[in-house]
Design a protein around this motif. Sequence first.
Motif, PDB file in Angstrom:
ATOM      1  N   ARG A  69       0.836  -1.198   0.000  1.00  0.00           N
ATOM      2  CA  ARG A  69       0.000   0.000   0.000  1.00  0.00           C
ATOM      3  C   ARG A  69       0.876   1.255   0.000  1.00  0.00           C
ATOM      4  O   ARG A  69       2.010   1.244   0.465  1.00  0.00           O
TER       5      ARG A  69
ATOM      6  N   LYS B 140     -11.723  -5.708  -2.168  1.00  0.00           N
ATOM      7  CA  LYS B 140     -12.449  -4.722  -2.977  1.00  0.00           C
ATOM      8  C   LYS B 140     -13.485  -5.419  -3.853  1.00  0.00           C
ATOM      9  O   LYS B 140     -13.224  -6.520  -4.350  1.00  0.00           O
TER      10      LYS B 140
ATOM     11  N   CYS C 145      -1.363  -3.508   5.337  1.00  0.00           N
ATOM     12  CA  CYS C 145      -2.791  -3.220   5.333  1.00  0.00           C
ATOM     13  C   CYS C 145      -3.375  -3.646   6.676  1.00  0.00           C
ATOM     14  O   CYS C 145      -3.112  -4.743   7.154  1.00  0.00           O
TER      15      CYS C 145
ATOM     16  N   PHE D 265      -6.269  -4.637   7.450  1.00  0.00           N
ATOM     17  CA  PHE D 265      -7.134  -5.812   7.429  1.00  0.00           C
ATOM     18  C   PHE D 265      -6.328  -7.111   7.576  1.00  0.00           C
ATOM     19  O   PHE D 265      -6.829  -8.099   8.076  1.00  0.00           O
TER      20      PHE D 265
HETATM   21  S1  SF4 Z   1      -7.133  -6.424   2.257  1.00  0.00           S
HETATM   22 FE1  SF4 Z   1      -6.033  -4.468   2.230  1.00  0.00          FE
HETATM   23  S2  SF4 Z   1      -4.385  -4.737   0.723  1.00  0.00           S
HETATM   24 FE2  SF4 Z   1      -5.898  -6.367   0.402  1.00  0.00          FE
HETATM   25  S3  SF4 Z   1      -7.275  -5.606  -1.196  1.00  0.00           S
HETATM   26 FE3  SF4 Z   1      -8.189  -5.105   0.794  1.00  0.00          FE
HETATM   27  S4  SF4 Z   1      -7.452  -3.021   1.262  1.00  0.00           S
HETATM   28 FE4  SF4 Z   1      -6.139  -3.834  -0.380  1.00  0.00          FE
END
Ligand code: SF4
Lengths: 587, 382
Positions: free
Chosen positions: A78, A297, A473, A475
Amino acid sequence: MQKKRGDFTLSALSIDLSTRDAVRSTIDPEAGKTFLGGRGIGTWLLSSRPMVDALSEDAPLILSTGPLTGSRIPASSRMMISAFSPLTGTIGSCSVGGSLAIQMKRAGFDLIIITGRSRLRLILEIDNARVRFVDEDMPVDLPLSSVFDAYRSFRGSVAAVGPAAFSDCTYASIMVDGSFACGRGGLGSVMASKNLRAIAIRGSEHTVMACDPDGEETARADIIRLFDASPAIMGRSGISLCGTAALVDLMAARRMMPTANFRRTYFEDYRAFSAGRIREEQGPRQHACHGCPIACKKKAHSEIPEYETLSHFGALNENADLAAIIEANRLCNEAGMDTVTAAASIACLAEIRGLRYTGTTLVDKVREIAGARGDGELLRLGSAVLARELGAPEKSMSVKSLELPAYDPRGVYGMALAYGTSTRGACHLRAYPIAHEILRKPVATDRFSFSGKARIIKIAEDLNAVIDSIGGCKFAFLGATLEEYAKGLAAVTGLAYDTHDLLRLGDHIYTLERYINTLRGFRRTDDLLPERFFTEPGTHGPGIEVRPIDKTAFEATLDRYYKIRGCNEDGTVTAERLRELNPCRNR
Amino acid sequence: MQEQVEKYLSKLIRHGLVQGPDDAALYGLDDELYTNRHTVAPEVRALFDLLNINSLIIARPEPLHWSIMGDLIRDDPSLICPCDCESLTFIHDIPVLRTFDVEAAARALSGRKGLIIADTGIITTGTVSLEQAFISLSSICFATFVKYFADVLNGLYGFAATPKPGTARLDAARRILAPAAPAAFYNPLSRETPGTEAEIIQAMDAAGKAIVSAHLVDSFFGNISCRKGDLIYISQTGSSLDELPGCIDCIPIDGSSTCDLTSSSELLAHLKTYEITDDSAILHGHPRFSVIMSMFGEPLGFTETRHIEDIPVVAGEVGAGRHGLMHTLPAAMAGHHAAVVYGHGTFASCSGSFHGAFERLSSIEHQCFDAYRSALEKAGVS
Ligand code: SF4
């Protein structure tokens, strides 16, 4: 590009838009070791000009990758964009996905520092080592999708600002690769103030080679195993399958979904924008930031909004029209503006006027902001200014002028504290207590208690400063921990930082941010929540009582937090405290 | 935070992880340090200064676990590498120190969640709550126990490239096998099928408490579910099975709500089992000899099945990944209402109440203990 073991020399590209100079340089390796990259290095660079006005010619806009960017460590590419925020006046770093960071790394740059102001609007094209300043004459109100379309054949990554940024919207975003938003705090306005429409980067000449490929593979495998074991990531309703929309049902069930400008905490029609309904009606497909197996996403014919956007264009505005939410989100992305602030400003205006903006009227309000017309003239300034102008400052649900996202603090006390102590205003990501207060990771904590929360939030802020500085990230940390990422970082860079070395660096980075805010005039009163949360209850549910937050308990927790963080009683940080924490001094 | 200190101290004792209150020092730090001790040793203060943590436990495990750890440390005085799935996933390995040196302990704890110190005991930490430190301590006890007995048997039979145990190890294993036996069989659960939501929660609560007190699971591991029509009631991820009320998700089987975001990581395995059987209750525990016997032999491939007597053993990792146990377990459950997952634990199901599932879980553990003893005898160790 194989660096030597422990070599933390960062390669920087400094661009002066006033003179159209591009200078390549290296950053002091000590700074690299201390601030890692991403948010850390951005904060360090901002600290050299702490008093600069966010929109002045001198104000820097910094794009920085992390040391894990381009490695095989999952979810670690990121990009961090740092500048001073025109909305809040605080430091304003913001993490963004897509493939901008990996293209930059492959072009041979760890960071790009942009200053100055171009006389004519331009696009910066970086093709490996070659930098071009390309004048452009596209209309300022051109939707962002057309800008991205124009660069489709470029085969790199593009970060661009849209019409909102050129019409003085204080919360303009920077959109990356058409789908990913650097949303909060108005950094798009900073970019537009430099007359910079877009940055297009293509890189192919550099690759990242780990110092210890076996160690990198072990860390990668450990992390993937933890992703798989995490219900919040890979479970049936995990963000991998459902996106962050998965949170809609849960927040409603926990009675902490901000509704009607935070007057209630439950929206009866929440199912209208739940992940299940989105699946039925939109049939979205997955997409991801570079190198991320989680792929949280979601996209159908349009981008599927994140939970915060669904909830704020939904519940916060008492709007049960999914199509209107998706359209409002699309318009925000086309105009380039933060969906959370846009939705919260509309909800604030609605409350002041005693109205509701739903369905097409909601979409019209977004159009008015994008076009800076009608109510948009006021709405584009954010809820704090809007509410003040209309004589009802208490109706702005913001901290340091940044609107609260979609987690009502009366239902999560750690979050209540974190909204206050966040260095960029009411942000859920600086400490991300949703992880333990709601998602039970790494363990569950009592969401209706302040017990132990002062230190928990302080440590979480340090942790998230590290995550943002290595390119990670948040998450990913619903499954893996810093333990595995520290091993990965050591394998990739050869710099043997362990978990607590990294947390110490995080502490230093966070305290530096607080120090910069201190210099910019922020004090304890700026860390308080809007009065509503201390005086009005939320919506109760079966076995759940959502009471107003006890202000005395909140303030006592804030006192404890200041003590733990090493702040003065008024929340300020001294230069001496910063020196104590400086790892260079301690090395 | 003082309540947390008291709670986890009593849990350590209740779960048989330490013998008495003097064997464990627990610390929770907010702006002040909370503890069950009258004084705070300078080493403890130093650890808090060196580490960015808010919880710490220093405990001398009860004698059986402590002697097992002592024996393992003799093999490798720097590191213990667990062999069971859960420990490999969550704690990876366990560093070891000879003596309590603050700097060295801080360094080790900077890389891992827990540490064994030969002259002290176990030290574990947390950054969110004492629960983390408790879980890590419990995991270290489980991981070392399983590794110890699994290595003895596999070493004796020459499986999984495990070194042959020496005479001292065999003598020790023989000596501690009897005290390590599972608790005497007793099924306290009702045979009544729970009907209302309140009855289901009560039945799950009773089942959770029963499997914890029978030592068929170490509190925070394992999971429990009950099917009722189109709904499934399931324990939340990381919930303590002896404290289930308030930690049970009720979710529609068809996936129409995403409230299962907080449910057990084995939700999909439970759902698939319900899909292909008529069962309505599932218990999942980590009974130690069932886990040990599942690893008796060469490592089991993902698509392979073997048996401990008549009980199927399948492979599969925690959660919903490509090699998750949700792909292998349900089919094995369909035929036997029970299966052991290689190096992980036992799932048992039944229709009606939890009585039958508990019966299976417990009797499989006794069966596995007997099988272990026979295997030792067969190898000439009696
Ligand atoms: S988990 Fe984090 S790095 Fe992976 S697609 Fe989602 S926002 Fe992007």
